[in-house]
Design a protein around this motif. Structure first.
Motif, PDB file in Angstrom:
ATOM      1  N   ARG A  46       0.918  -1.180   0.133  1.00 15.73           N
ATOM      2  CA  ARG A  46      -0.047   0.657   0.366  1.00 15.73           C
ATOM      3  C   ARG A  46       0.609   1.223   0.063  1.00 15.73           C
ATOM      4  NH1 ARG A  46      -3.011   2.287   4.940  1.00 15.73           N
ATOM      5  NH2 ARG A  46      -1.267   1.127   5.613  1.00 15.73           N
ATOM      6  N   PHE A  47       0.148   1.832  -0.195  1.00 18.22           N
ATOM      7  CA  PHE A  47       1.305   3.496  -0.919  1.00 18.22           C
ATOM      8  C   PHE A  47       0.273   4.567  -0.673  1.00 18.22           C
ATOM      9  CE2 PHE A  47       4.465   1.672  -3.268  1.00 18.22           C
ATOM     10  CZ  PHE A  47       3.611   1.123  -4.242  1.00 18.22           C
ATOM     11  N   GLU A  48       0.743   5.445   0.651  1.00 18.12           N
ATOM     12  CA  GLU A  48       0.082   7.077   1.111  1.00 18.12           C
ATOM     13  C   GLU A  48       1.487   8.081   0.554  1.00 18.12           C
ATOM     14  OE1 GLU A  48      -1.834   5.190   4.816  1.00 18.12           O
ATOM     15  OE2 GLU A  48       0.575   6.718   5.552  1.00 18.12           O
ATOM     16  N   VAL A  49       0.824   9.205   0.088  1.00 21.04           N
ATOM     17  CA  VAL A  49       1.716   9.742   0.049  1.00 21.04           C
ATOM     18  C   VAL A  49       1.139  11.603   0.776  1.00 21.04           C
ATOM     19  CG1 VAL A  49       2.403  11.797  -1.156  1.00 21.04           C
ATOM     20  CG2 VAL A  49       1.899   9.488  -2.289  1.00 21.04           C
ATOM     21  N   CYS A 107       6.517  10.935   2.923  1.00 17.77           N
ATOM     22  CA  CYS A 107       6.325  12.433   2.880  1.00 17.77           C
ATOM     23  C   CYS A 107       7.162  13.810   2.478  1.00 17.77           C
ATOM     24  CB  CYS A 107       7.263  12.599   4.743  1.00 17.77           C
ATOM     25  SG  CYS A 107       6.746  11.132   5.757  1.00 17.77           S
ATOM     26  N   VAL A 108       6.173  14.160   2.308  1.00 14.68           N
ATOM     27  CA  VAL A 108       6.414  15.498   1.666  1.00 14.68           C
ATOM     28  C   VAL A 108       6.237  16.600   2.046  1.00 14.68           C
ATOM     29  CG1 VAL A 108       6.479  14.719  -0.658  1.00 14.68           C
ATOM     30  CG2 VAL A 108       4.361  15.638   0.296  1.00 14.68           C
ATOM     31  N   PRO A 109       7.084  17.997   1.501  1.00 19.98           N
ATOM     32  CA  PRO A 109       6.930  19.078   2.437  1.00 19.98           C
ATOM     33  C   PRO A 109       5.859  19.926   2.256  1.00 19.98           C
ATOM     34  CG  PRO A 109       8.651  19.395   0.761  1.00 19.98           C
ATOM     35  CD  PRO A 109       8.555  18.084   0.684  1.00 19.98           C
ATOM     36  N   SER A 110       5.258  19.721   1.415  1.00 19.78           N
ATOM     37  CA  SER A 110       4.063  21.188   0.633  1.00 19.78           C
ATOM     38  C   SER A 110       3.135  20.042  -0.596  1.00 19.78           C
ATOM     39  CB  SER A 110       4.603  21.783  -0.773  1.00 19.78           C
ATOM     40  OG  SER A 110       5.127  21.420  -1.544  1.00 19.78           O
ATOM     41  N   GLU A 111       1.667  20.268   0.213  1.00 20.16           N
ATOM     42  CA  GLU A 111       0.376  20.087  -0.645  1.00 20.16           C
ATOM     43  C   GLU A 111       0.634  19.991  -2.146  1.00 20.16           C
ATOM     44  OE1 GLU A 111      -2.912  18.053  -1.580  1.00 20.16           O
ATOM     45  OE2 GLU A 111      -2.253  19.029   0.493  1.00 20.16           O
ATOM     46  N   GLU A 112       1.306  20.583  -2.856  1.00 18.34           N
ATOM     47  CA  GLU A 112       1.735  20.813  -4.266  1.00 18.34           C
ATOM     48  C   GLU A 112       2.454  19.574  -4.456  1.00 18.34           C
ATOM     49  OE1 GLU A 112       3.760  23.556  -7.569  1.00 18.34           O
ATOM     50  OE2 GLU A 112       3.779  24.244  -5.904  1.00 18.34           O
ATOM     51  N   MET A 113       3.626  19.498  -3.988  1.00 17.82           N
ATOM     52  CA  MET A 113       4.155  18.055  -3.864  1.00 17.82           C
ATOM     53  C   MET A 113       3.788  16.621  -3.782  1.00 17.82           C
ATOM     54  SD  MET A 113       8.196  17.145  -3.239  1.00 17.82           S
ATOM     55  CE  MET A 113       8.975  18.786  -3.219  1.00 17.82           C
ATOM     56  N   GLN A 142       1.360  11.954  -5.331  1.00 18.74           N
ATOM     57  CA  GLN A 142       0.004  11.128  -5.656  1.00 18.74           C
ATOM     58  C   GLN A 142      -0.433  10.960  -7.027  1.00 18.74           C
ATOM     59  OE1 GLN A 142      -3.304  12.304  -2.974  1.00 18.74           O
ATOM     60  NE2 GLN A 142      -4.796  11.775  -4.724  1.00 18.74           N
ATOM     61  N   SER A 143      -0.816  12.073  -7.837  1.00 18.72           N
ATOM     62  CA  SER A 143      -0.580  11.956  -9.466  1.00 18.72           C
ATOM     63  C   SER A 143       0.029  10.703 -10.273  1.00 18.72           C
ATOM     64  CB  SER A 143      -0.671  13.128 -10.375  1.00 18.72           C
ATOM     65  OG  SER A 143      -1.347  13.057 -11.292  1.00 18.72           O
ATOM     66  N   ALA A 144       1.354  11.244  -9.564  1.00 21.06           N
ATOM     67  CA  ALA A 144       2.587  10.148  -9.716  1.00 21.06           C
ATOM     68  C   ALA A 144       2.074   8.380  -9.730  1.00 21.06           C
ATOM     69  CB  ALA A 144       3.897  10.293  -9.987  1.00 21.06           C
ATOM     70  N   ASP A 198      -3.365   4.498  -1.779  1.00 22.14           N
ATOM     71  CA  ASP A 198      -4.267   4.510  -0.674  1.00 22.14           C
ATOM     72  C   ASP A 198      -5.441   4.911  -0.925  1.00 22.14           C
ATOM     73  OD1 ASP A 198      -5.924   3.736   1.615  1.00 22.14           O
ATOM     74  OD2 ASP A 198      -3.820   3.772   2.958  1.00 22.14           O
ATOM     75  N   GLU A 199      -6.280   4.948  -1.038  1.00 19.54           N
ATOM     76  CA  GLU A 199      -7.264   5.996  -1.405  1.00 19.54           C
ATOM     77  C   GLU A 199      -7.612   7.086   0.247  1.00 19.54           C
ATOM     78  OE1 GLU A 199     -10.853   3.886  -2.571  1.00 19.54           O
ATOM     79  OE2 GLU A 199     -10.322   2.738  -3.553  1.00 19.54           O
ATOM     80  N   GLN A 200      -7.263   6.702   1.095  1.00 20.64           N
ATOM     81  CA  GLN A 200      -7.444   7.815   2.202  1.00 20.64           C
ATOM     82  C   GLN A 200      -6.454   8.157   2.441  1.00 20.64           C
ATOM     83  OE1 GLN A 200      -8.264   5.193   5.247  1.00 20.64           O
ATOM     84  NE2 GLN A 200     -11.202   5.948   5.149  1.00 20.64           N
ATOM     85  N   GLN A 201      -5.826   9.511   1.723  1.00 25.40           N
ATOM     86  CA  GLN A 201      -4.737  10.205   2.038  1.00 25.40           C
ATOM     87  C   GLN A 201      -4.198  10.820   3.212  1.00 25.40           C
ATOM     88  OE1 GLN A 201      -2.379   9.463  -0.462  1.00 25.40           O
ATOM     89  NE2 GLN A 201      -3.758   8.373  -1.240  1.00 25.40           N
ATOM     90  N   ILE A 202      -3.944  11.460   3.747  1.00 27.32           N
ATOM     91  CA  ILE A 202      -2.976  11.487   4.883  1.00 27.32           C
ATOM     92  C   ILE A 202      -2.330  12.999   4.933  1.00 27.32           C
ATOM     93  CG2 ILE A 202      -2.374  11.824   7.353  1.00 27.32           C
ATOM     94  CD1 ILE A 202      -1.776   8.197   6.639  1.00 27.32           C
ATOM     95  N   SER A 203      -3.005  14.541   5.202  1.00 30.81           N
ATOM     96  CA  SER A 203      -2.481  15.627   4.911  1.00 30.81           C
ATOM     97  C   SER A 203      -1.994  16.096   6.626  1.00 30.81           C
ATOM     98  CB  SER A 203      -3.320  16.317   4.188  1.00 30.81           C
ATOM     99  OG  SER A 203      -2.328  17.260   4.139  1.00 30.81           O
ATOM    100  N   THR A 204      -1.209  15.973   6.792  1.00 29.27           N
ATOM    101  CA  THR A 204      -0.331  17.181   8.218  1.00 29.27           C
ATOM    102  C   THR A 204      -0.032  17.873   8.373  1.00 29.27           C
ATOM    103  OG1 THR A 204       0.640  14.895   8.704  1.00 29.27           O
ATOM    104  CG2 THR A 204      -1.146  14.724   9.331  1.00 29.27           C
TER     105      THR A 204
END
Length: 179
Positions: A2-5, A151-157, A162-164, A173-179
């Motif tokens: 499973r992959f998450e961004v 783990c990336v530093p910005s919403e743009e990244m 995620q798109s890639a 993973d359909e439930q993307q995490i953004s913290t």
């Protein structure tokens, strides 16, 4: 697998067994991800790494996490986008090497930074595509790895990664995490 961004700090991923360090050749405290990981792990990490330096381009090394909440640190050395020949190839090698080391050590969950996008000057869009391609190649292997979190530093990244992943693998993973 499973992959998450997510937008988040690599050293704050409490629920993964290993974090991946985008290391410099000397495996020392540096800036960016290497600085954050070495600082959080404490001085024993740098001392432990000394006999293994220099780390070859595209290679990976596993060490204890020391003061990190993660049991392991997997150090990889990507190429510098401007200063090294074949940087895309070596970034792919580095990601695949990290995954192989995790597999060989029966690690079930890892957190990757946006390898190469800081001090190594990779354009984020290119780095996201190389990462997605490497993950897709590796995901066909029989592996104990259940989760790869990027783990990336910005919403743009985050959106780029995620798109890639969606384009390359369809394995996001359909439930993307953004913290």
């Amino acid at each position: 697998m499973r992959f998450e961004v997510l937008v988040g700090n690599i050293v704050k991923q409490l629920d993964v067994e290993a974090v991946v360090n985008s290391a410099n050749a000397n495996l020392r405290l540096g800036s960016g991800v290497a600085g954050a990981i070495h600082t959080a792990a404490g001085p024993r990490l740098e001392e432990f790494c000394k006999p293994f330096a220099p780390l070859e381009l595209g290679s990976a090394l596993i060490t204890p996490g020391f003061d990190l909440p993660n049991k392991w640190v997997i150090h990889v050395r990507s190429a510098h986008y401007i200063n090294n020949a074949e940087p895309e190839r070596y970034m792919s090698f580095a990601i695949l090497s990290a995954l192989r080391v995790a597999q060989q050590n029966s690690i079930k969950s890892i957190a990757l930074p946006a390898i190469g996008t800081g001090m190594f000057k990779f354009p984020a869009l290119l780095a996201s595509r190389i990462t997605a391609r490497a993950l897709h190649l590796f995901s066909g292997n029989s592996s104990p790895i259940e989760l790869v979190r990027i783990c990336v530093p910005s919403e743009e990244m985050r959106a780029q990664y995620q798109s890639a992943l969606e384009l390359e693998t369809g394995l996001i993973d359909e439930q993307q995490i953004s913290t």
